[in-house]
Motif scaffolding. Structure first.
Motif, PDB file in Angstrom:
ATOM      1  N   GLU A  45       0.831  -1.212   0.000  1.00  0.00           N
ATOM      2  CA  GLU A  45       0.000   0.000   0.000  1.00  0.00           C
ATOM      3  C   GLU A  45       0.860   1.254   0.000  1.00  0.00           C
ATOM      4  O   GLU A  45       0.559   2.231  -0.693  1.00  0.00           O
ATOM      5  CB  GLU A  45      -0.941   0.004   1.208  1.00  0.00           C
ATOM      6  N   LYS A  46       1.935   1.242   0.774  1.00  0.00           N
ATOM      7  CA  LYS A  46       2.835   2.401   0.846  1.00  0.00           C
ATOM      8  C   LYS A  46       3.497   2.637  -0.517  1.00  0.00           C
ATOM      9  O   LYS A  46       3.576   3.775  -0.982  1.00  0.00           O
ATOM     10  CB  LYS A  46       3.896   2.163   1.932  1.00  0.00           C
ATOM     11  N   GLN A  47       3.977   1.573  -1.138  1.00  0.00           N
ATOM     12  CA  GLN A  47       4.586   1.697  -2.464  1.00  0.00           C
ATOM     13  C   GLN A  47       3.570   2.208  -3.482  1.00  0.00           C
ATOM     14  O   GLN A  47       3.899   3.058  -4.308  1.00  0.00           O
ATOM     15  CB  GLN A  47       5.141   0.356  -2.935  1.00  0.00           C
ATOM     16  N   GLN A  48       2.343   1.703  -3.414  1.00  0.00           N
ATOM     17  CA  GLN A  48       1.301   2.157  -4.336  1.00  0.00           C
ATOM     18  C   GLN A  48       1.054   3.654  -4.179  1.00  0.00           C
ATOM     19  O   GLN A  48       0.941   4.373  -5.174  1.00  0.00           O
ATOM     20  CB  GLN A  48      -0.014   1.409  -4.076  1.00  0.00           C
ATOM     21  N   LYS A  49       0.982   4.101  -2.946  1.00  0.00           N
ATOM     22  CA  LYS A  49       0.719   5.520  -2.699  1.00  0.00           C
ATOM     23  C   LYS A  49       1.853   6.390  -3.220  1.00  0.00           C
ATOM     24  O   LYS A  49       1.623   7.385  -3.909  1.00  0.00           O
ATOM     25  CB  LYS A  49       0.503   5.763  -1.209  1.00  0.00           C
ATOM     26  N   ILE A  50       3.082   6.018  -2.907  1.00  0.00           N
ATOM     27  CA  ILE A  50       4.240   6.796  -3.351  1.00  0.00           C
ATOM     28  C   ILE A  50       4.349   6.761  -4.880  1.00  0.00           C
ATOM     29  O   ILE A  50       4.589   7.791  -5.514  1.00  0.00           O
ATOM     30  CB  ILE A  50       5.532   6.298  -2.669  1.00  0.00           C
ATOM     31  N   ALA A  51       4.135   5.589  -5.480  1.00  0.00           N
ATOM     32  CA  ALA A  51       4.195   5.472  -6.944  1.00  0.00           C
ATOM     33  C   ALA A  51       3.112   6.326  -7.596  1.00  0.00           C
ATOM     34  O   ALA A  51       3.370   7.000  -8.602  1.00  0.00           O
ATOM     35  CB  ALA A  51       4.051   4.012  -7.366  1.00  0.00           C
ATOM     36  N   ASP A  52       1.923   6.315  -7.029  1.00  0.00           N
ATOM     37  CA  ASP A  52       0.839   7.127  -7.573  1.00  0.00           C
ATOM     38  C   ASP A  52       1.188   8.613  -7.503  1.00  0.00           C
ATOM     39  O   ASP A  52       1.006   9.344  -8.478  1.00  0.00           O
ATOM     40  CB  ASP A  52      -0.468   6.855  -6.832  1.00  0.00           C
ATOM     41  N   LEU A  53       1.695   9.045  -6.364  1.00  0.00           N
ATOM     42  CA  LEU A  53       2.059  10.453  -6.219  1.00  0.00           C
ATOM     43  C   LEU A  53       3.182  10.835  -7.183  1.00  0.00           C
ATOM     44  O   LEU A  53       3.146  11.907  -7.786  1.00  0.00           O
ATOM     45  CB  LEU A  53       2.483  10.752  -4.776  1.00  0.00           C
ATOM     46  N   TYR A  54       4.155   9.983  -7.331  1.00  0.00           N
ATOM     47  CA  TYR A  54       5.307  10.303  -8.170  1.00  0.00           C
ATOM     48  C   TYR A  54       4.991  10.186  -9.662  1.00  0.00           C
ATOM     49  O   TYR A  54       5.254  11.102 -10.439  1.00  0.00           O
ATOM     50  CB  TYR A  54       6.495   9.406  -7.810  1.00  0.00           C
ATOM     51  N   PHE A  55       4.418   9.057 -10.072  1.00  0.00           N
ATOM     52  CA  PHE A  55       4.217   8.808 -11.500  1.00  0.00           C
ATOM     53  C   PHE A  55       2.921   9.388 -12.051  1.00  0.00           C
ATOM     54  O   PHE A  55       2.885   9.839 -13.190  1.00  0.00           O
ATOM     55  CB  PHE A  55       4.286   7.312 -11.798  1.00  0.00           C
ATOM     56  N   HIS A  56       1.846   9.351 -11.272  1.00  0.00           N
ATOM     57  CA  HIS A  56       0.564   9.851 -11.773  1.00  0.00           C
ATOM     58  C   HIS A  56       0.316  11.313 -11.430  1.00  0.00           C
ATOM     59  O   HIS A  56      -0.198  12.064 -12.249  1.00  0.00           O
ATOM     60  CB  HIS A  56      -0.596   9.005 -11.245  1.00  0.00           C
ATOM     61  N   GLU A  57       0.663  11.698 -10.207  1.00  0.00           N
ATOM     62  CA  GLU A  57       0.408  13.079  -9.768  1.00  0.00           C
ATOM     63  C   GLU A  57       1.585  14.011 -10.053  1.00  0.00           C
ATOM     64  O   GLU A  57       1.491  15.212  -9.841  1.00  0.00           O
ATOM     65  CB  GLU A  57       0.072  13.097  -8.273  1.00  0.00           C
ATOM     66  N   ASP A  58       2.709  13.429 -10.467  1.00  0.00           N
ATOM     67  CA  ASP A  58       3.905  14.192 -10.825  1.00  0.00           C
ATOM     68  C   ASP A  58       4.464  15.017  -9.663  1.00  0.00           C
ATOM     69  O   ASP A  58       4.966  16.120  -9.844  1.00  0.00           O
ATOM     70  CB  ASP A  58       3.631  15.088 -12.034  1.00  0.00           C
ATOM     71  N   CYS A  59       4.361  14.466  -8.454  1.00  0.00           N
ATOM     72  CA  CYS A  59       4.924  15.132  -7.275  1.00  0.00           C
ATOM     73  C   CYS A  59       6.426  14.866  -7.212  1.00  0.00           C
ATOM     74  O   CYS A  59       6.898  13.809  -7.648  1.00  0.00           O
ATOM     75  CB  CYS A  59       4.272  14.607  -5.994  1.00  0.00           C
ATOM     76  N   SER A  60       7.152  15.797  -6.663  1.00  0.00           N
ATOM     77  CA  SER A  60       8.597  15.630  -6.505  1.00  0.00           C
ATOM     78  C   SER A  60       8.889  14.749  -5.287  1.00  0.00           C
ATOM     79  O   SER A  60       8.017  14.523  -4.441  1.00  0.00           O
ATOM     80  CB  SER A  60       9.270  16.991  -6.316  1.00  0.00           C
ATOM     81  N   TYR A  61      10.134  14.291  -5.180  1.00  0.00           N
ATOM     82  CA  TYR A  61      10.537  13.513  -4.014  1.00  0.00           C
ATOM     83  C   TYR A  61      10.298  14.326  -2.744  1.00  0.00           C
ATOM     84  O   TYR A  61       9.795  13.803  -1.747  1.00  0.00           O
ATOM     85  CB  TYR A  61      12.021  13.126  -4.091  1.00  0.00           C
ATOM     86  N   GLN A  62      10.648  15.599  -2.787  1.00  0.00           N
ATOM     87  CA  GLN A  62      10.500  16.454  -1.614  1.00  0.00           C
ATOM     88  C   GLN A  62       9.024  16.617  -1.224  1.00  0.00           C
ATOM     89  O   GLN A  62       8.682  16.546  -0.046  1.00  0.00           O
ATOM     90  CB  GLN A  62      11.135  17.830  -1.859  1.00  0.00           C
ATOM     91  N   GLU A  63       8.169  16.827  -2.211  1.00  0.00           N
ATOM     92  CA  GLU A  63       6.734  16.979  -1.922  1.00  0.00           C
ATOM     93  C   GLU A  63       6.162  15.712  -1.293  1.00  0.00           C
ATOM     94  O   GLU A  63       5.402  15.777  -0.314  1.00  0.00           O
ATOM     95  CB  GLU A  63       5.966  17.306  -3.207  1.00  0.00           C
ATOM     96  N   ILE A  64       6.545  14.577  -1.827  1.00  0.00           N
ATOM     97  CA  ILE A  64       6.061  13.303  -1.286  1.00  0.00           C
ATOM     98  C   ILE A  64       6.589  13.105   0.125  1.00  0.00           C
ATOM     99  O   ILE A  64       5.854  12.690   1.030  1.00  0.00           O
ATOM    100  CB  ILE A  64       6.450  12.125  -2.197  1.00  0.00           C
ATOM    101  N   ALA A  65       7.859  13.422   0.328  1.00  0.00           N
ATOM    102  CA  ALA A  65       8.463  13.286   1.656  1.00  0.00           C
ATOM    103  C   ALA A  65       7.691  14.108   2.685  1.00  0.00           C
ATOM    104  O   ALA A  65       7.398  13.626   3.788  1.00  0.00           O
ATOM    105  CB  ALA A  65       9.930  13.722   1.613  1.00  0.00           C
ATOM    106  N   GLU A  66       7.345  15.321   2.333  1.00  0.00           N
ATOM    107  CA  GLU A  66       6.603  16.183   3.252  1.00  0.00           C
ATOM    108  C   GLU A  66       5.202  15.642   3.508  1.00  0.00           C
ATOM    109  O   GLU A  66       4.734  15.638   4.648  1.00  0.00           O
ATOM    110  CB  GLU A  66       6.532  17.605   2.687  1.00  0.00           C
ATOM    111  N   MET A  67       4.534  15.164   2.470  1.00  0.00           N
ATOM    112  CA  MET A  67       3.176  14.613   2.629  1.00  0.00           C
ATOM    113  C   MET A  67       3.164  13.349   3.481  1.00  0.00           C
ATOM    114  O   MET A  67       2.251  13.141   4.277  1.00  0.00           O
ATOM    115  CB  MET A  67       2.559  14.295   1.261  1.00  0.00           C
ATOM    116  N   GLU A  68       4.193  12.520   3.293  1.00  0.00           N
ATOM    117  CA  GLU A  68       4.230  11.222   3.963  1.00  0.00           C
ATOM    118  C   GLU A  68       4.999  11.242   5.285  1.00  0.00           C
ATOM    119  O   GLU A  68       5.014  10.244   6.000  1.00  0.00           O
ATOM    120  CB  GLU A  68       4.827  10.166   3.036  1.00  0.00           C
TER     121      GLU A  68
END
Length: 109
Positions: free
Chosen positions: A20-43
């Motif tokens: 589930e964690k990988q799915q969420k991060i992959a979705d944010l990165y590949f589908h939502e086009d979030c940066s590593y930093q943005e994902i780090a802050e969200m998660e």
């Protein structure tokens, strides 16, 4: 395997096999086009942890495809459908191809 279209195809085919964690991060990165930093802050995790998770997702998705070849075979089938459609006018055949294409896009899980 750096092409985003290829990754998205693999995610569509095998995303449910990731945690589930990988799915969420992959979705944010590949589908939502979030940066590593943005994902780090969200998660609430480090940027390095996001980078590692994205890398692991790529590796896992490539491994699944190398074992199962679902995406490659789907592309081959689609190409064959296109070729048949281009050489026939038979409505029965065209209807069957449409039905086959529809079964390709239905959710399995």
């Amino acid at each position: 395997m750096n092409d985003r279209f290829e990754i998205n195809d693999l995610l569509d085919a095998y995303g449910v096999l990731l945690t589930e964690k990988q799915q969420k991060i992959a979705d944010l990165y590949f589908h939502e086009d979030c940066s590593y930093q943005e994902i780090a802050e969200m998660e609430g995790i480090s940027r390095a942890a996001v980078y590692d998770a994205v890398h692991k997702c790529r590796v896992e998705l490539a491994r699944y495809e190398s074992l199962l070849n679902h995406v490659r075979h789907a592309k081959i089938r689609s190409s064959l459908y296109d070729r048949i459609e281009n050489i026939t006018q038979d409505e029965n055949v065209l209807t069957l191809i449409e039905e086959l294409r529809n079964t390709e896009t239905q959710e399995v899980i």
